[in-house]
Scaffold this active site. Structure first.
Site, short mmCIF file in Angstrom:
data_model
loop_
_atom_site.label_atom_id
_atom_site.label_comp_id
_atom_site.label_asym_id
_atom_site.label_seq_id
_atom_site.Cartn_x
_atom_site.Cartn_y
_atom_site.Cartn_z
N CYS A 91 122.52 155.80 79.60
CA CYS A 91 121.68 156.99 79.45
C CYS A 91 122.22 158.19 80.22
O CYS A 91 122.06 159.33 79.78
CB CYS A 91 120.25 156.68 79.88
SG CYS A 91 119.47 155.43 78.81
N VAL A 92 122.87 157.97 81.36
CA VAL A 92 123.46 159.09 82.09
C VAL A 92 124.59 159.69 81.27
O VAL A 92 124.63 160.91 81.03
CB VAL A 92 123.96 158.65 83.48
CG1 VAL A 92 124.82 159.73 84.12
CG2 VAL A 92 122.78 158.33 84.39
#
Length: 234
Positions: free
Chosen positions: A168-169
């Site tokens: 997700c980062v």
């Protein structure tokens, strides 16, 4: 290539050759916002324990790496609040009727632990005035109003903490760059269950889409950014 980063012990000659085309003085803007990605209960679990034990009870846990990141994340969040900059948090969509699939293809067990897994842990929970983004995919931008919210606040730079570095980062960083924001990733403030994925994802992000900076440099930036603040020197 910039030295002194967590990836230095894993990259090879070809990666070093590629990196030579990306070196230089990195600057960021003077209107930052902070994005805290998926700091929810299931990635921390209820105690610090080895990964092999943590994932038995909390399959999404990142184990000790999550707990190691708590202090730098707290420092960055506190600095952002003191500076009065916009702050956004993300979490996963938990309503069954709204599910469009998970952020990744990880197998999900309906008998997950009896805790509110998508609740942001208390020490990082949003306060009044901070924005909570509920997402169904890895990127904080996909299918959400985040870009509009940032543009309405005249943000030019996004500082990122959270998890997972390779999931997700990274997805959020690529989309932030694609939306025209400068991006700073706090090196000690992001984490992943896989040490190798963590290192290589930071390496790729630093050379293609963002600037990976140490926590002390991020704190210095948040303390009072000026025009074209040099977050990383050549």
């Amino acid at each position: 290539m910039v030295s002194g980063h967590v990836w230095d012990d894993v990259i090879g000659a070809e990666e070093r050759l590629m990196a030579r085309h990306y070196v230089g003085r990195r600057t960021v803007g003077c209107r930052p916002a902070l994005l805290c990605i998926d700091l929810y209960a299931q990635v921390f679990g209820d105690r610090r324990e080895p990964l092999e034990m943590a994932i038995e009870r909390f399959p999404a846990s990142c184990g000790p790496t999550a707990w190691d990141a708590k202090e730098p994340i707290g420092l960055v969040l506190d600095a952002a609040r003191r500076a009065g900059i916009p702050i956004a948090h993300t979490t996963g969509e938990s309503r069954p009727a709204s599910q469009l699939g998970g952020a990744t293809q990880r197998r999900r067990d309906r008998d997950d632990p009896a805790m509110d897994g998508y609740a942001i842990v208390p020490e990082f929970a949003p306060v009044d005035g901070e924005y909570l983004v509920v997402k169904t995919r890895a990127s904080a931008f996909f299918g959400t109003p985040l870009s509009t919210w940032l543009r309405m606040r005249d943000v030019d730079t996004l500082v990122v903490v959270g998890e997972s570095t390779s999931g997700c980062v990274r997805a959020s960083v690529v989309d932030a760059y694609s939306h025209g924001f400068r991006v700073v990733v706090c090196e000690e403030g992001v984490f992943d269950r896989s040490p190798l994925s963590h290192r290589m994802s930071l390496f790729d992000m630093h050379h293609k889409y963002a600037t990976v900076a140490r926590t002390d440099r991020v704190l210095e930036y948040l303390d009072g950014p000026g025009p074209d603040f040099p977050i990383v020197e050549a």
